[in-house]
Design a protein around this motif. Sequence first.
Motif, mmCIF file in Angstrom:
data_model
loop_
_atom_site.group_PDB
_atom_site.id
_atom_site.type_symbol
_atom_site.label_atom_id
_atom_site.label_comp_id
_atom_site.label_asym_id
_atom_site.label_seq_id
_atom_site.Cartn_x
_atom_site.Cartn_y
_atom_site.Cartn_z
ATOM 1 N N ILE A 1 0.754 -1.134 0.055
ATOM 2 C CA ILE A 1 0.018 -0.063 0.059
ATOM 3 C C ILE A 1 0.787 1.205 -0.224
ATOM 4 O O ILE A 1 0.680 2.299 -0.544
ATOM 5 C CB ILE A 1 -1.081 0.132 1.093
ATOM 6 C CG1 ILE A 1 -1.962 -1.331 0.863
ATOM 7 C CG2 ILE A 1 -1.609 1.395 1.307
ATOM 8 C CD1 ILE A 1 -2.750 -1.255 2.168
ATOM 9 N N GLY A 2 1.875 1.267 0.923
ATOM 10 C CA GLY A 2 2.982 2.391 0.852
ATOM 11 C C GLY A 2 3.352 2.673 -0.615
ATOM 12 O O GLY A 2 3.709 3.635 -0.779
ATOM 13 N N TYR A 3 3.925 1.480 -1.139
ATOM 14 C CA TYR A 3 4.699 1.528 -2.559
ATOM 15 C C TYR A 3 3.490 2.281 -3.472
ATOM 16 O O TYR A 3 3.894 3.136 -4.372
ATOM 17 C CB TYR A 3 4.816 0.208 -2.923
ATOM 18 C CG TYR A 3 5.175 0.014 -4.404
ATOM 19 C CD1 TYR A 3 6.268 0.544 -5.027
ATOM 20 C CD2 TYR A 3 4.177 -0.580 -5.147
ATOM 21 C CE1 TYR A 3 6.495 0.566 -6.427
ATOM 22 C CE2 TYR A 3 4.376 -0.785 -6.531
ATOM 23 C CZ TYR A 3 5.462 -0.036 -7.198
ATOM 24 O OH TYR A 3 5.588 -0.274 -8.436
ATOM 25 N N LYS A 4 2.226 1.710 -3.450
ATOM 26 C CA LYS A 4 1.279 2.097 -4.534
ATOM 27 C C LYS A 4 1.124 3.766 -4.328
ATOM 28 O O LYS A 4 1.219 4.404 -5.258
ATOM 29 C CB LYS A 4 0.127 1.529 -4.171
ATOM 30 C CG LYS A 4 -0.055 0.002 -4.691
ATOM 31 C CD LYS A 4 0.449 -0.224 -6.182
ATOM 32 C CE LYS A 4 -0.600 0.343 -7.098
ATOM 33 N NZ LYS A 4 -0.481 0.195 -8.570
ATOM 34 N N VAL A 5 0.820 4.201 -2.992
ATOM 35 C CA VAL A 5 0.717 5.585 -2.665
ATOM 36 C C VAL A 5 1.890 6.373 -3.126
ATOM 37 O O VAL A 5 1.768 7.546 -3.640
ATOM 38 C CB VAL A 5 0.332 5.556 -1.251
ATOM 39 C CG1 VAL A 5 0.167 7.163 -0.981
ATOM 40 C CG2 VAL A 5 -0.948 5.126 -0.763
ATOM 41 N N GLY A 6 3.218 5.956 -2.732
ATOM 42 C CA GLY A 6 4.512 6.467 -3.116
ATOM 43 C C GLY A 6 4.799 6.544 -4.659
ATOM 44 O O GLY A 6 5.675 7.295 -5.028
ATOM 45 N N SER A 7 4.152 5.789 -5.163
ATOM 46 C CA SER A 7 4.623 5.800 -6.661
ATOM 47 C C SER A 7 3.355 5.800 -7.785
ATOM 48 O O SER A 7 3.167 5.374 -8.599
ATOM 49 C CB SER A 7 5.299 4.565 -6.990
ATOM 50 O OG SER A 7 4.662 3.390 -6.834
ATOM 51 N N ILE A 8 2.290 6.700 -7.325
ATOM 52 C CA ILE A 8 1.148 6.787 -8.084
ATOM 53 C C ILE A 8 1.493 7.385 -9.505
ATOM 54 O O ILE A 8 2.223 8.535 -9.596
ATOM 55 C CB ILE A 8 0.080 7.539 -7.472
ATOM 56 C CG1 ILE A 8 -0.626 6.892 -6.105
ATOM 57 C CG2 ILE A 8 -1.061 8.101 -8.337
ATOM 58 C CD1 ILE A 8 -1.419 7.755 -5.336
ATOM 59 N N GLY A 9 0.969 6.764 -10.520
ATOM 60 C CA GLY A 9 1.320 7.160 -11.675
ATOM 61 C C GLY A 9 2.715 6.721 -12.294
ATOM 62 O O GLY A 9 2.893 6.904 -13.549
ATOM 63 N N VAL A 10 3.608 6.048 -11.629
ATOM 64 C CA VAL A 10 4.880 5.659 -12.108
ATOM 65 C C VAL A 10 5.159 4.275 -11.788
ATOM 66 O O VAL A 10 6.057 3.703 -12.316
ATOM 67 C CB VAL A 10 5.829 6.696 -11.549
ATOM 68 C CG1 VAL A 10 5.923 8.258 -11.955
ATOM 69 C CG2 VAL A 10 6.159 6.378 -10.325
ATOM 70 N N SER A 11 4.334 3.456 -10.950
ATOM 71 C CA SER A 11 4.493 2.370 -10.565
ATOM 72 C C SER A 11 4.850 1.108 -11.975
ATOM 73 O O SER A 11 5.552 0.316 -11.856
ATOM 74 C CB SER A 11 3.492 1.538 -9.802
ATOM 75 O OG SER A 11 2.127 1.750 -10.436
ATOM 76 N N GLU A 12 4.200 1.388 -12.881
ATOM 77 C CA GLU A 12 4.209 0.539 -13.933
ATOM 78 C C GLU A 12 5.577 0.538 -14.717
ATOM 79 O O GLU A 12 5.777 -0.183 -15.286
ATOM 80 C CB GLU A 12 3.174 0.816 -15.120
ATOM 81 C CG GLU A 12 3.202 2.050 -15.710
ATOM 82 C CD GLU A 12 2.628 3.145 -15.158
ATOM 83 O OE1 GLU A 12 2.573 4.446 -15.683
ATOM 84 O OE2 GLU A 12 2.324 3.064 -13.825
ATOM 85 N N LYS A 13 6.338 1.581 -14.295
ATOM 86 C CA LYS A 13 7.619 1.569 -14.703
ATOM 87 C C LYS A 13 8.693 1.102 -14.136
ATOM 88 O O LYS A 13 9.791 1.114 -14.543
ATOM 89 C CB LYS A 13 8.106 3.125 -15.146
ATOM 90 C CG LYS A 13 6.960 3.897 -16.061
ATOM 91 C CD LYS A 13 7.425 5.436 -16.184
ATOM 92 C CE LYS A 13 6.532 6.228 -17.302
ATOM 93 N NZ LYS A 13 5.342 6.380 -16.751
ATOM 94 N N HIS A 14 8.487 0.558 -12.805
ATOM 95 C CA HIS A 14 9.255 -0.072 -11.999
ATOM 96 C C HIS A 14 9.549 -1.426 -12.297
ATOM 97 O O HIS A 14 8.569 -2.179 -12.814
ATOM 98 C CB HIS A 14 9.132 -0.143 -10.608
ATOM 99 C CG HIS A 14 8.821 1.420 -9.950
ATOM 100 N ND1 HIS A 14 8.150 1.977 -9.047
ATOM 101 C CD2 HIS A 14 9.516 2.500 -10.308
ATOM 102 C CE1 HIS A 14 8.218 3.109 -8.757
ATOM 103 N NE2 HIS A 14 9.169 3.403 -9.522
ATOM 104 N N LYS A 15 10.817 -2.148 -12.142
ATOM 105 C CA LYS A 15 10.997 -3.185 -12.329
ATOM 106 C C LYS A 15 10.584 -4.362 -11.132
ATOM 107 O O LYS A 15 10.154 -3.667 -10.007
ATOM 108 C CB LYS A 15 12.491 -3.531 -12.707
ATOM 109 C CG LYS A 15 13.168 -2.741 -14.122
ATOM 110 C CD LYS A 15 14.514 -3.124 -14.118
ATOM 111 C CE LYS A 15 15.131 -2.187 -15.354
ATOM 112 N NZ LYS A 15 16.319 -2.519 -15.689
#
Length: 208
Positions: free
Chosen positions: A20-34
């Motif tokens: 949940i913290g990861y999703k909140v902290g990377s809204i809009g850019v998470s799909e670019k993470h490996k």
Amino acid sequence: MNELLELPLQLQITLVVGYIGYKVGSIGVSEKHKTLDVLLQVLVFGVIATSLTTNLISKLPLSNQKIIMPFLSLVLVFAIGALWRRFGNLSVAFVLRKFGVTRENLQPSTWEAIINLPKYTWSNVSIRTVDGEYLESFLSTLPSGLPNSQIDVDENGNVAMYLTRRIDADGNETAYEPVEEGSSHITYIPVSRIDRVTVTRFNAASGE
């Protein structure tokens, strides 16, 4: 999924809270993470939130700790993720650029570096299309409380805004009233139609 449910409860809480913290902290850019980036960020957010929670409730009876632990961890990780999203990346980028370590802004794209700068307020947006026309929105003249806020942009470069003026390729101007008789009119401009975007902005804190 079954393997996850077989993990110790404390580890399950850490992983769920961390995600949940990861999703909140990377809204809009998470799909670019490996995958490895995602896993490490989930663990970091989860460990920080659960560790803080453990310290805060350590003096409570054990039975109460088990009840409070997951809920307080969620509240903390949401706050941590939001703070990281708003200030974390920008602060790290500022320090690294200050010491000459890198010239990159640590954002997924230059476009995101522009739209995610928190202390600046946009006052005017002018979009030149591939057809040679200009679509403009004078944000400072728009009423508050409009659906989708005054302008909506995404990380791919698509824009939705309330037009206040259009200038066609021949230079003919047309003024628009985005709100008429209680109805609002928003225009969607896909990135495939956009040739150039000009943003006028000012520092919201200083008014400059």
